[in-house]
Design a protein around this motif. Structure first.
Motif, PDB file in Angstrom:
ATOM      1  N   GLY A  15     -16.721 -64.921  50.849  1.00 57.37           N
ATOM      2  CA  GLY A  15     -15.170 -63.663  50.583  1.00 57.37           C
ATOM      3  C   GLY A  15     -15.226 -63.913  49.116  1.00 57.37           C
ATOM      4  N   LEU A  16     -15.745 -65.036  48.613  1.00 57.61           N
ATOM      5  CA  LEU A  16     -15.457 -64.312  46.879  1.00 57.61           C
ATOM      6  C   LEU A  16     -16.673 -63.017  46.493  1.00 57.61           C
ATOM      7  CD1 LEU A  16     -15.385 -67.586  45.395  1.00 57.61           C
ATOM      8  CD2 LEU A  16     -13.565 -65.833  45.531  1.00 57.61           C
ATOM      9  N   LEU A  17     -17.883 -63.736  46.966  1.00 59.31           N
ATOM     10  CA  LEU A  17     -18.796 -62.479  46.963  1.00 59.31           C
ATOM     11  C   LEU A  17     -18.202 -60.780  47.188  1.00 59.31           C
ATOM     12  CD1 LEU A  17     -22.053 -64.262  47.492  1.00 59.31           C
ATOM     13  CD2 LEU A  17     -21.401 -62.896  44.935  1.00 59.31           C
ATOM     14  N   THR A  18     -17.435 -60.680  47.902  1.00 63.15           N
ATOM     15  CA  THR A  18     -16.925 -59.456  48.932  1.00 63.15           C
ATOM     16  C   THR A  18     -16.120 -59.428  47.482  1.00 63.15           C
ATOM     17  OG1 THR A  18     -17.765 -60.040  51.206  1.00 63.15           O
ATOM     18  CG2 THR A  18     -16.143 -58.548  50.635  1.00 63.15           C
ATOM     19  N   GLY A  36     -17.661 -57.780  44.318  1.00 65.19           N
ATOM     20  CA  GLY A  36     -18.122 -57.024  44.887  1.00 65.19           C
ATOM     21  C   GLY A  36     -17.059 -55.554  45.043  1.00 65.19           C
ATOM     22  N   MET A  37     -16.200 -55.875  45.933  1.00 65.70           N
ATOM     23  CA  MET A  37     -15.026 -54.624  46.029  1.00 65.70           C
ATOM     24  C   MET A  37     -13.971 -54.421  44.608  1.00 65.70           C
ATOM     25  SD  MET A  37     -13.575 -55.842  49.829  1.00 65.70           S
ATOM     26  CE  MET A  37     -11.751 -54.948  49.666  1.00 65.70           C
ATOM     27  N   ALA A  38     -14.147 -55.702  43.811  1.00 72.20           N
ATOM     28  CA  ALA A  38     -13.453 -55.023  43.014  1.00 72.20           C
ATOM     29  C   ALA A  38     -14.445 -54.581  41.752  1.00 72.20           C
ATOM     30  CB  ALA A  38     -12.920 -56.533  41.956  1.00 72.20           C
ATOM     31  N   ALA A  39     -15.681 -54.613  41.662  1.00 77.74           N
ATOM     32  CA  ALA A  39     -16.611 -53.668  40.805  1.00 77.74           C
ATOM     33  C   ALA A  39     -16.708 -52.332  41.233  1.00 77.74           C
ATOM     34  CB  ALA A  39     -18.052 -54.446  40.957  1.00 77.74           C
ATOM     35  N   LEU A  40     -16.913 -52.487  43.336  1.00 77.76           N
ATOM     36  CA  LEU A  40     -16.582 -50.816  43.616  1.00 77.76           C
ATOM     37  C   LEU A  40     -15.534 -49.784  42.867  1.00 77.76           C
ATOM     38  CD1 LEU A  40     -18.427 -50.968  46.604  1.00 77.76           C
ATOM     39  CD2 LEU A  40     -19.153 -49.373  44.454  1.00 77.76           C
ATOM     40  N   SER A  41     -14.504 -50.719  43.172  1.00 78.47           N
ATOM     41  CA  SER A  41     -13.169 -50.383  42.326  1.00 78.47           C
ATOM     42  C   SER A  41     -12.787 -50.534  40.781  1.00 78.47           C
ATOM     43  CB  SER A  41     -11.654 -51.023  42.720  1.00 78.47           C
ATOM     44  OG  SER A  41     -11.419 -51.983  43.887  1.00 78.47           O
ATOM     45  N   LEU A  42     -13.377 -50.734  39.863  1.00 75.26           N
ATOM     46  CA  LEU A  42     -13.825 -50.508  38.605  1.00 75.26           C
ATOM     47  C   LEU A  42     -14.628 -49.406  38.468  1.00 75.26           C
ATOM     48  CD1 LEU A  42     -13.166 -51.496  35.883  1.00 75.26           C
ATOM     49  CD2 LEU A  42     -15.489 -52.500  35.683  1.00 75.26           C
ATOM     50  N   VAL A  43     -15.522 -49.362  38.801  1.00 74.17           N
ATOM     51  CA  VAL A  43     -16.660 -47.985  38.699  1.00 74.17           C
ATOM     52  C   VAL A  43     -15.942 -46.575  39.670  1.00 74.17           C
ATOM     53  CG1 VAL A  43     -18.665 -46.607  39.984  1.00 74.17           C
ATOM     54  CG2 VAL A  43     -18.475 -48.897  39.185  1.00 74.17           C
ATOM     55  N   ALA A  44     -14.827 -46.732  40.318  1.00 81.98           N
ATOM     56  CA  ALA A  44     -13.900 -45.823  41.100  1.00 81.98           C
ATOM     57  C   ALA A  44     -12.875 -45.211  39.903  1.00 81.98           C
ATOM     58  CB  ALA A  44     -13.867 -45.706  42.236  1.00 81.98           C
ATOM     59  N   ALA A  45     -12.639 -46.426  39.720  1.00 86.95           N
ATOM     60  CA  ALA A  45     -10.895 -45.795  38.417  1.00 86.95           C
ATOM     61  C   ALA A  45     -12.149 -45.391  37.271  1.00 86.95           C
ATOM     62  CB  ALA A  45     -10.150 -47.382  38.082  1.00 86.95           C
ATOM     63  N   LEU A  46     -13.080 -45.612  36.997  1.00 85.53           N
ATOM     64  CA  LEU A  46     -13.642 -44.992  35.694  1.00 85.53           C
ATOM     65  C   LEU A  46     -13.990 -43.154  35.936  1.00 85.53           C
ATOM     66  CD1 LEU A  46     -16.117 -47.973  34.492  1.00 85.53           C
ATOM     67  CD2 LEU A  46     -13.633 -47.137  33.239  1.00 85.53           C
ATOM     68  N   LEU A  47     -14.236 -43.743  36.771  1.00 84.19           N
ATOM     69  CA  LEU A  47     -14.782 -41.878  37.697  1.00 84.19           C
ATOM     70  C   LEU A  47     -13.390 -41.603  37.220  1.00 84.19           C
ATOM     71  CD1 LEU A  47     -17.560 -42.805  40.562  1.00 84.19           C
ATOM     72  CD2 LEU A  47     -17.972 -41.874  37.903  1.00 84.19           C
ATOM     73  N   ILE A  48     -12.235 -41.412  37.910  1.00 83.95           N
ATOM     74  CA  ILE A  48     -11.297 -40.954  38.095  1.00 83.95           C
ATOM     75  C   ILE A  48     -10.554 -40.255  36.787  1.00 83.95           C
ATOM     76  CG2 ILE A  48      -8.455 -41.534  38.739  1.00 83.95           C
ATOM     77  CD1 ILE A  48     -10.036 -42.176  41.122  1.00 83.95           C
TER      78      ILE A  48
END
Length: 173
Positions: free
Chosen positions: A20-23, A26-38
């Protein structure tokens, strides 16, 4: 007595907790990448918008509106407002007729109106005499103008040939 293994259920729970913590990480990292792209896309759009605003400002400063003396324009508008308040209906109609009839290559030098007589004078200048003639014909066909007569025609001296018409207007009562 029986020996009980208490570690197995705890290890299973920790395994699910780790997954659960790794998930979540991972979701936080993907959200950060998406926020940087936006944010990058937003910065590009903002830069493009700023370039557009700069172009519009340059166009406005180069246009005729950029050359008008604001104080003089405000003074003239105040005088016009006072005249309209005193005389009422015909002046706004005549002004709107004149404004609607002006072709792009014709400029007004003078607009005088006498409320008591219901008549006025418009002085128009253009490099194209046909544009001046069209301007007069459009004024003649206007519903708020009873009569539009060219009182005087001139060819102005200078490097570029310009024509001037003084047009006498009589407003509809």
């Amino acid at each position: 007595m029986m020996a009980m293994d208490f570690q197995a259920p705890v290890q299973r729970r920790f395994r699910w907790l780790r997954v659960g913590l790794l998930t979540l990480v991972g979701m936080a990292a993907l959200s950060l990448v998406a926020a940087l792209l936006i944010a990058e896309r937003y910065r590009d759009g903002l830069a493009e918008t700023e370039r557009g605003i700069a172009e519009i400002r340059a166009d406005l400063s180069a246009s005729v509106l950029g050359e008008i003396d604001l104080e003089q324009l405000t003074h003239q508008a105040g005088k016009l407002r006072n005249v309209v308040a005193h005389i009422g209906a015909p002046l706004p109609d005549v002004l709107s007729s004149v404004a609607a009839a002006i072709p792009a290559n014709v400029r007004l030098e003078l607009l005088e109106y006498d409320a008591r007589e219901g008549a006025g004078t418009v002085r128009a200048v253009s490099p194209d005499p046909h544009a001046l003639a069209d301007f007069v014909r459009t004024l003649e066909s206007s519903p708020s103008v009873r009569r539009a007569v060219v009182a005087r025609q001139e060819t102005l001296p200078g490097p570029e040939e310009n024509y001037r018409h003084d047009i006498h207007l009589v407003a509809e009562p």
